[in-house]
Design a protein around this motif. Sequence first.
Motif, PDB file in Angstrom:
ATOM      1  N   ILE A 190      27.624  -6.928  -9.629  1.00 39.44           N
ATOM      2  CA  ILE A 190      26.774  -8.127  -9.653  1.00 39.44           C
ATOM      3  C   ILE A 190      26.282  -8.500  -8.259  1.00 39.44           C
ATOM      4  O   ILE A 190      25.088  -8.522  -7.983  1.00 39.44           O
ATOM      5  N   LYS A 195      20.337  -5.641  -3.615  1.00 43.58           N
ATOM      6  CA  LYS A 195      19.585  -6.486  -4.545  1.00 43.58           C
ATOM      7  C   LYS A 195      20.538  -7.148  -5.532  1.00 43.58           C
ATOM      8  O   LYS A 195      20.687  -6.710  -6.659  1.00 43.58           O
ATOM      9  N   ARG A 197      22.379  -9.132  -8.379  1.00 39.59           N
ATOM     10  CA  ARG A 197      21.902  -9.521  -9.705  1.00 39.59           C
ATOM     11  C   ARG A 197      22.364 -10.937 -10.021  1.00 39.59           C
ATOM     12  O   ARG A 197      23.199 -11.165 -10.893  1.00 39.59           O
ATOM     13  N   ASP A 200      22.600 -12.333 -13.556  1.00 40.23           N
ATOM     14  CA  ASP A 200      23.724 -11.980 -14.424  1.00 40.23           C
ATOM     15  C   ASP A 200      25.047 -12.549 -13.917  1.00 40.23           C
ATOM     16  O   ASP A 200      26.111 -12.217 -14.435  1.00 40.23           O
ATOM     17  N   CYS A 201      24.983 -13.391 -12.875  1.00 37.77           N
ATOM     18  CA  CYS A 201      26.204 -13.857 -12.226  1.00 37.77           C
ATOM     19  C   CYS A 201      26.795 -15.088 -12.894  1.00 37.77           C
ATOM     20  O   CYS A 201      26.109 -16.086 -13.098  1.00 37.77           O
ATOM     21  N   LEU A 214      15.725 -11.644  -8.827  1.00 34.06           N
ATOM     22  CA  LEU A 214      15.933 -11.065 -10.162  1.00 34.06           C
ATOM     23  C   LEU A 214      16.853 -11.889 -11.043  1.00 34.06           C
ATOM     24  O   LEU A 214      17.951 -12.133 -10.813  1.00 34.06           O
TER      25      LEU A 214
END
Length: 214
Positions: A190, A195, A197, A200-201, A214
């Motif tokens: 993550i 980069k 994420r 999604d964290c 993102l």
Amino acid sequence: MAKQLDYHTIREIFRRFQAAEPEPKGELEHVNAYTLLVAVALSAQATDAGVNKATRALFKVADTPEKMLALGEEGLTEHIKTIGLFRQKAKNVIRLSRILVEQYDGEVPSSRAALQALPGVGRKTANVVLNMWFEQPAQAVDTHIFRVGNRTGIAPGKDVAAVERAIEDHIPAEFQRHAHHWLILHGRYICTARKPRCGDCIIRDLCPYEEKTL
DNA sequence: ATCCCGAGGG
DNA sequence: CCCTCTGGAT
């Protein structure tokens, strides 16, 4: 380097990590203390996936220091050529195996001093073995933990030693045992180096890090 | 601070 | 191409 997060925020973060992954495990494949030590030593500046690919075949042939010595530096080198820094690592693993046979009856020592005296084994590698195999409260700080600790403010520090101290001082005792793998997995999948994420964290709302791409 | 050093991802 | 990957020794 983010500011140190307060106790309540850190507790909430680890409650979420625990809910998502109750028993986090490392991804380095091994079958005993010796193969764990070797796998960790081989993993310096290399991915677990890459190390596993090589050790799968290697450990079938050599899962003890005696067998490793029988295989020899040449044979070992052939097995780990695909791993970065392979020449130094091959040399270190052979020398380390010789010491285990000659001084420790082929066993892996359980003290930090003895582990760190082995060639190619520094504080980080010793801490991983102490934590994973001997179940001691040792916090290994690798590239992932250093990055995640600093970005999130869970354990900020200007160098590895400072981050290690911050982990011991600021992560609640109940989460210390699994903190290592929670932080590593979070960093690997993550909170990645390039980069992250953040979309999604699961601790995004508690994190001060600004680059929410993102 | 610098060297070691291949694979995989972006 | 460049960056990163569970660092350690000099």
